[in-house]
Design a protein around this motif. Structure first.
Motif, PDB file in Angstrom:
ATOM      1  N   ILE A  36       0.859  -1.184   0.000  1.00  0.00           N
ATOM      2  CA  ILE A  36       0.000   0.000   0.000  1.00  0.00           C
ATOM      3  C   ILE A  36       0.895   1.234   0.000  1.00  0.00           C
ATOM      4  O   ILE A  36       1.726   1.416   0.894  1.00  0.00           O
ATOM      5  CB  ILE A  36      -0.928   0.011   1.228  1.00  0.00           C
ATOM      6  N   VAL A  37       0.734   2.048  -1.024  1.00  0.00           N
ATOM      7  CA  VAL A  37       1.524   3.272  -1.170  1.00  0.00           C
ATOM      8  C   VAL A  37       0.579   4.452  -1.007  1.00  0.00           C
ATOM      9  O   VAL A  37      -0.359   4.612  -1.776  1.00  0.00           O
ATOM     10  CB  VAL A  37       2.225   3.320  -2.549  1.00  0.00           C
TER      11      VAL A  37
ATOM     12  N   THR B 229       6.488   9.454  -7.539  1.00  0.00           N
ATOM     13  CA  THR B 229       6.888   8.566  -6.447  1.00  0.00           C
ATOM     14  C   THR B 229       6.333   7.166  -6.659  1.00  0.00           C
ATOM     15  O   THR B 229       7.042   6.173  -6.493  1.00  0.00           O
ATOM     16  CB  THR B 229       6.413   9.133  -5.084  1.00  0.00           C
ATOM     17  N   ARG B 230       5.057   7.078  -7.028  1.00  0.00           N
ATOM     18  CA  ARG B 230       4.447   5.770  -7.291  1.00  0.00           C
ATOM     19  C   ARG B 230       5.188   5.029  -8.398  1.00  0.00           C
ATOM     20  O   ARG B 230       5.477   3.841  -8.288  1.00  0.00           O
ATOM     21  CB  ARG B 230       2.977   5.933  -7.676  1.00  0.00           C
ATOM     22  N   GLU B 231       5.493   5.747  -9.461  1.00  0.00           N
ATOM     23  CA  GLU B 231       6.185   5.131 -10.595  1.00  0.00           C
ATOM     24  C   GLU B 231       7.589   4.669 -10.206  1.00  0.00           C
ATOM     25  O   GLU B 231       8.042   3.611 -10.643  1.00  0.00           O
ATOM     26  CB  GLU B 231       6.245   6.107 -11.772  1.00  0.00           C
ATOM     27  N   LYS B 232       8.287   5.464  -9.399  1.00  0.00           N
ATOM     28  CA  LYS B 232       9.649   5.099  -8.976  1.00  0.00           C
ATOM     29  C   LYS B 232       9.644   3.857  -8.089  1.00  0.00           C
ATOM     30  O   LYS B 232      10.534   3.009  -8.200  1.00  0.00           O
ATOM     31  CB  LYS B 232      10.330   6.269  -8.253  1.00  0.00           C
TER      32      LYS B 232
ATOM     33  N   VAL C 243       1.174  -7.047  -5.116  1.00  0.00           N
ATOM     34  CA  VAL C 243       0.022  -6.319  -5.652  1.00  0.00           C
ATOM     35  C   VAL C 243       0.110  -4.902  -5.096  1.00  0.00           C
ATOM     36  O   VAL C 243       0.197  -4.704  -3.884  1.00  0.00           O
ATOM     37  CB  VAL C 243      -1.307  -6.983  -5.218  1.00  0.00           C
ATOM     38  N   PHE C 244       0.110  -3.932  -5.973  1.00  0.00           N
ATOM     39  CA  PHE C 244       0.219  -2.537  -5.572  1.00  0.00           C
ATOM     40  C   PHE C 244      -1.167  -1.948  -5.344  1.00  0.00           C
ATOM     41  O   PHE C 244      -2.082  -2.166  -6.138  1.00  0.00           O
ATOM     42  CB  PHE C 244       0.941  -1.710  -6.657  1.00  0.00           C
ATOM     43  N   GLU C 245      -1.264  -1.222  -4.267  1.00  0.00           N
ATOM     44  CA  GLU C 245      -2.502  -0.499  -3.973  1.00  0.00           C
ATOM     45  C   GLU C 245      -2.101   0.935  -3.665  1.00  0.00           C
ATOM     46  O   GLU C 245      -1.287   1.191  -2.785  1.00  0.00           O
ATOM     47  CB  GLU C 245      -3.203  -1.123  -2.774  1.00  0.00           C
ATOM     48  N   TYR C 246      -2.664   1.845  -4.429  1.00  0.00           N
ATOM     49  CA  TYR C 246      -2.305   3.258  -4.258  1.00  0.00           C
ATOM     50  C   TYR C 246      -3.456   4.015  -3.601  1.00  0.00           C
ATOM     51  O   TYR C 246      -4.609   3.829  -3.957  1.00  0.00           O
ATOM     52  CB  TYR C 246      -1.969   3.898  -5.609  1.00  0.00           C
ATOM     53  N   ARG C 247      -3.088   4.846  -2.645  1.00  0.00           N
ATOM     54  CA  ARG C 247      -4.100   5.668  -1.955  1.00  0.00           C
ATOM     55  C   ARG C 247      -3.707   7.123  -1.987  1.00  0.00           C
ATOM     56  O   ARG C 247      -2.600   7.492  -2.055  1.00  0.00           O
ATOM     57  CB  ARG C 247      -4.234   5.222  -0.490  1.00  0.00           C
TER      58      ARG C 247
END
Length: 91
Positions: free
Chosen positions: A5-6, A13-16, A87-91
């Protein structure tokens, strides 16, 4: 499975973070391929790894190296599996 969880509103930042993990996967795959080739080369020269059958027939250091490569390959497989299941979860 690992869920990462990001929490950030910064797309860069998410992409990096994703890129860093993808880069590690790429490097592990390259190492995996390289080690697999070493093992295949050894197997084509001596046959399947069987310590009892090869003991005394080949150089001990070569046998130890082969066994080490097999162990390293297993560790890399475990790491790859772990990273590829994220599994990426973005918030």
């Amino acid at each position: 499975m690992t869920r990462l969880i990001v929490e950030t509103d910064d797309k860069w930042t998410r992409e990096k973070i994703k890129l860093a993990i993808d880069t590690e996967i790429y490097l592990l795959k390259k190492a995996f391929d390289k080690i697999q080739e070493k093992i295949k080369s050894f197997e084509s020269k001596y046959g399947e790894l069987n310590r009892e059958n090869l003991y005394g027939k080949i150089d001990d250091m070569e046998l130890i190296e082969w066994e080490g490569e097999c162990e390293t390959l297993q560790r890399i497989q475990k790491k790859l599996k772990s990273l590829e299941e994220i599994v990426f979860e973005y918030r």
